[in-house]
Design a protein around this motif. Structure first.
Motif, PDB file in Angstrom:
ATOM      1  N   ALA A  85      47.030 -25.107  30.767  1.00  0.00           N
ATOM      2  CA  ALA A  85      47.807 -25.425  30.225  1.00  0.00           C
ATOM      3  C   ALA A  85      47.601 -26.775  29.926  1.00  0.00           C
ATOM      4  O   ALA A  85      46.728 -27.747  30.600  1.00  0.00           O
ATOM      5  N   PRO A  86      48.218 -27.972  29.276  1.00  0.00           N
ATOM      6  CA  PRO A  86      48.218 -28.750  28.681  1.00  0.00           C
ATOM      7  C   PRO A  86      48.558 -29.971  30.055  1.00  0.00           C
ATOM      8  O   PRO A  86      49.743 -29.944  30.262  1.00  0.00           O
ATOM      9  N   ALA A  88      48.131 -34.353  31.854  1.00  0.00           N
ATOM     10  CA  ALA A  88      48.004 -35.243  31.452  1.00  0.00           C
ATOM     11  C   ALA A  88      46.382 -36.065  32.600  1.00  0.00           C
ATOM     12  O   ALA A  88      46.503 -35.652  33.851  1.00  0.00           O
ATOM     13  N   ARG A 264      59.456 -30.937  35.245  1.00  0.00           N
ATOM     14  CA  ARG A 264      59.082 -32.260  34.870  1.00  0.00           C
ATOM     15  C   ARG A 264      60.604 -33.048  34.260  1.00  0.00           C
ATOM     16  O   ARG A 264      60.409 -33.659  33.860  1.00  0.00           O
ATOM     17  N   ARG A 316      49.077 -27.087  37.398  1.00  0.00           N
ATOM     18  CA  ARG A 316      48.602 -27.453  38.345  1.00  0.00           C
ATOM     19  C   ARG A 316      47.618 -27.319  39.258  1.00  0.00           C
ATOM     20  O   ARG A 316      46.589 -27.754  40.049  1.00  0.00           O
ATOM     21  N   LEU A 319      44.090 -29.210  38.333  1.00  0.00           N
ATOM     22  CA  LEU A 319      44.454 -30.040  38.336  1.00  0.00           C
ATOM     23  C   LEU A 319      44.018 -29.901  40.451  1.00  0.00           C
ATOM     24  O   LEU A 319      43.427 -31.435  41.026  1.00  0.00           O
TER      25      LEU A 319
HETATM   26  C1  LIG Z   1      50.467 -33.937  36.149  1.00  0.00           C
HETATM   27  C2  LIG Z   1      50.974 -32.959  34.879  1.00  0.00           C
HETATM   28  C3  LIG Z   1      51.030 -33.240  33.347  1.00  0.00           C
HETATM   29  C4  LIG Z   1      51.766 -32.713  32.387  1.00  0.00           C
HETATM   30  N1  LIG Z   1      51.127 -32.587  31.128  1.00  0.00           N
HETATM   31  C5  LIG Z   1      51.381 -32.875  29.836  1.00  0.00           C
HETATM   32  C6  LIG Z   1      51.187 -32.719  28.598  1.00  0.00           C
HETATM   33  O1  LIG Z   1      50.693 -34.373  28.241  1.00  0.00           O
HETATM   34  N2  LIG Z   1      51.864 -32.537  27.585  1.00  0.00           N
HETATM   35  C7  LIG Z   1      52.828 -31.102  28.062  1.00  0.00           C
HETATM   36  O2  LIG Z   1      52.852 -30.399  26.786  1.00  0.00           O
HETATM   37  N3  LIG Z   1      52.469 -30.288  28.495  1.00  0.00           N
HETATM   38  C8  LIG Z   1      52.714 -30.877  29.885  1.00  0.00           C
HETATM   39  N4  LIG Z   1      52.945 -30.909  31.751  1.00  0.00           N
HETATM   40  C9  LIG Z   1      53.274 -29.481  32.031  1.00  0.00           C
HETATM   41  C10 LIG Z   1      52.122 -28.429  31.733  1.00  0.00           C
HETATM   42  O3  LIG Z   1      51.435 -28.704  30.635  1.00  0.00           O
HETATM   43  C11 LIG Z   1      53.245 -27.225  32.407  1.00  0.00           C
HETATM   44  O4  LIG Z   1      53.755 -26.444  30.471  1.00  0.00           O
HETATM   45  C12 LIG Z   1      53.999 -27.127  33.728  1.00  0.00           C
HETATM   46  O5  LIG Z   1      53.200 -27.785  34.789  1.00  0.00           O
HETATM   47  C13 LIG Z   1      53.711 -26.300  34.685  1.00  0.00           C
HETATM   48  O6  LIG Z   1      52.484 -25.177  34.641  1.00  0.00           O
HETATM   49  P1  LIG Z   1      52.224 -25.359  36.307  1.00  0.00           P
HETATM   50  O7  LIG Z   1      53.340 -24.964  37.107  1.00  0.00           O
HETATM   51  O8  LIG Z   1      51.527 -24.162  35.973  1.00  0.00           O
HETATM   52  O9  LIG Z   1      51.878 -26.435  36.708  1.00  0.00           O
HETATM   53  C14 LIG Z   1      52.182 -31.643  32.860  1.00  0.00           C
HETATM   54  C15 LIG Z   1      52.458 -31.062  33.923  1.00  0.00           C
HETATM   55  C16 LIG Z   1      51.956 -31.934  34.945  1.00  0.00           C
HETATM   56  C17 LIG Z   1      52.149 -31.085  36.335  1.00  0.00           C
END
Ligand SMILES: Cc1cc2nc3c(=O)[nH]c(=O)nc-3n(C[C@H](O)[C@H](O)[C@H](O)COP(=O)(O)O)c2cc1C
Ligand SMILES: CCCCC(=O)C(=O)O
Length: 369
Positions: A85-86, A88, A264, A316, A319
Motif C-alpha cells: 500500500a502507498p 510516505a 490516520r 505498516r 515499513l
Molecule cells: C506512515 C504511513 C504513511 C502513509 N502514507 C500514505 C500516503 O502517502 N498515501 C496514501 O494513500 N495512504 C497512505 N497511508 C495509508 C496506507 O496506504 C494504508 O491505507 C494504511 O496504512 C492501512 O494499512 P496498514 O494497516 O497495513 O498500515 C499511510 C500509512 C502510514 C502508516
C-alpha cells in the motif's frame, strides 16, 4: 533481534517481531509517525481488533490439489494477492528507502504503490523494481491538487516512469490530526529528505511534509479530469461508503480501495474490513475492490478475499520490515504473508482465490479466539 537470513516457513517470525525489531531500530518520533493514528486513535484500535471478529469456516474434502493464488489487477497480470500500500517517506525508515521496497516487492511479484509522498523520485523507484524483475508492476498514488496543472504534471511523471496505474487517494481533504506527531514536534521532514516527486512542479517549492497538496476544494470533477488526461487505469483509494464506490465507478475508476488510511484521518469511522462487504456488493461485479487496513497474517488475507476483495494492501508491516532489515526485511514480510495466505487457502480446501466465499466467513464476538 533482527530477523535475517533464509528461514523455512515453519520457523518464520510473526509480523509482530518485525514490528518490535523496527521499533528498536527507529528514532522514536519516526516510529510514532508510522505507528500512530489520528485523534484518540480509536479507529487505529478498531482496525487492530477487527480481524479478531471474523473467523473462517473451511470446506473439507474438496480435492483441491495445487493452488494458484495469482490475481489480475489493473496493469498487473498474475500479481500476488498482497500489494504494498502507498506509504510516505521510506528513507526515514532505511537509507535505501523506496528503492529497497521496490526491489523487494518486484521480487515477490507484489504490486508496489509508490506515490506523491515518496522520498525517492518515481523514475528511480521503477528503475529499482526493474533490477529485481523484468516486468514489475508499480502504481502511482496521488492526491488531487487544487491546480489541475500540478496534478497533470504528477501524472505525466508517473506515466514517463512506467507506472501501470494511478491511485487517487480521496480520504484526505485535510491532514489528520495526529497527537503523537504534535507531541514529538514532528511537523516536517528532517534536512536532506524531501517528497522528491514534488520537485519542479508548476509553481510549487521543493516539497517536504507540509508541501503535499491536500485540498478541500477537489471533487469528482477533478477525478474526471485525471481520467481524461491519462490512458492509465485509475483506482480510487479511501472509499468507505458504498455510494462513493458507485460514484467512483460511474466516473470511470478501474477499481476502489477500501481503507480508512490506517486510522490516520477521521477518528470516527468503522474498521476498514467492516466496510468491505457493502462496497463489494455495490461495485465488485464491475471493478476490483481492494482492502488496505490492518492485514497482519495470511488468514486476514483469506478473510478479505472471502468477503470479496480482489487483493489486499499492507502498509505498516512493510515499513517495519524495511526499518529492521531493508530490502531483505520487506521481502520476508511479504513472503510470510503470501505463504501464510497460501497455507490458509489449503486449509480451507481452496485451489483458487475464488474458492473462498462469503459463506465461509462468520462473525465472532472477537474475544472467543
Ligand atoms: C506512515 C504511513 C504513511 C502513509 N502514507 C500514505 C500516503 O502517502 N498515501 C496514501 O494513500 N495512504 C497512505 N497511508 C495509508 C496506507 O496506504 C494504508 O491505507 C494504511 O496504512 C492501512 O494499512 P496498514 O494497516 O497495513 O498500515 C499511510 C500509512 C502510514 C502508516
Ligand atoms: C500528505 C502526507 C502523506 C502522508 C500520509 O498520507 C500519512 O501520513 O498518512
Amino acid at each position: 533481534m533482527t530477523p535475517d537470513g533464509p528461514r523455512a516457513p515453519h520457523e518464520a517470525y510473526g509480523l509482530r517481531e518485525w514490528h518490535d525489531a523496527a521499533r528498536a531500530a527507529l528514532d522514536g518520533a519516526h516510529y510514532d509517525y508510522v505507528a500512530g493514528g489520528a485523534g484518540e486513535e480509536r479507529v487505529l484500535a478498531a482496525n487492530e481488533r477487527s480481524f479478531d471478529r471474523y473467523a473462517l469456516l473451511p470446506r473439507v474434502l474438496r480435492a483441491a490439489g495445487p493452488r494458484d493464488t495469482a490475481v489480475e489487477l489493473p496493469g498487473a497480470a498474475r500479481a500476488a494477492p498482497v500489494l504494498v500500500a502507498p506509504t510516505a517517506f521510506h528513507r526515514l525508515l532505511h537509507p535505501d528507502g523506496e528503492r529497497a521496497t521496490a526491489r523487494a516487492a518486484a521480487a515477490e511479484g507484489a504490486v508496489l504503490v509508490t506515490g506523491t509522498a515518496a522520498t525517492t523520485a518515481v523514475g528511480d523507484v521503477v528503475a529499482a523494481a526493474r533490477e529485481a524483475a523484468p516486468d514489475p508492476a508499480v502504481w502511482f498514488q496521488l492526491y488531487l491538487h487544487p491546480r489541475p496543472e500540478v496534478t497533470e504534471a504528477l501524472v505525466r511523471r508517473a506515466e514517463k516512469a512506467g507506472c501501470r496505474a494511478l491511485v487517487v487517494t480521496a480520504d484526505s481533504p485535510v491532514f489528520g490530526r495526529r497527537a503523537r506527531d504534535v507531541r514529538n514536534g514532528f511537523t516536517d521532514l528532517p534536512p536532506g529528505y524531501a517528497a522528491e516527486n514534488m520537485r519542479d512542479l508548476p509553481g510549487a517549492p521543493p516539497g517536504g511534509l507540509t508541501d503535499i497538496p491536500l485540498s478541500t476544494a477537489v471533487g469528482w470533477r477533478d477525478l474526471a479530469t485525471v481520467l481524461r488526461t491519462t490512458s492509465l487505469p485509475v483506482l480510487v483509494k479511501g472509499v468507505l461508503h458504498p455510494d462513493d464506490a458507485r460514484l467512483a465507478v460511474e466516473h470511470g475508476a478501474a477499481g476502489v480501495v477500501v481503507s480508512n488510511h490506517g486510522g490516520r484521518q477521521c477518528d470516527a469511522v468503522p474498521a476498514a474490513v467492516d466496510c468491505l462487504p457493502a462496497v463489494v456488493d455495490a461495485v465488485a461485479v464491475r471493478v476490483p475492490v481492494l482492502l488496505a487496513g490492518e492485514v497482519r497474517r495470511g488468514s486476514d488475507v483469506a478473510v478479505a478475499l472471502a468477503l470479496g476483495a480482489a487483493a489486499v494492501g499492507v502498509g505498516r508491516p512493510v515499513l517495519w520490515g524495511l526499518a529492521a532489515a531493508g530490502e531483505a526485511g520487506v521481502r520476508r514480510v511479504l513472503a510470510e504473508l503470501l505463504d501464510g495466505y497460501d497455507h490458509t487457502l489449503a486449509l480451507c480446501g481452496g485451489r483458487r482465490n475464488a474458492d473462498l466465499e462469503r459463506g465461509m466467513v462468520v462473525r465472532t464476538a472477537g474475544d472467543a479466539r
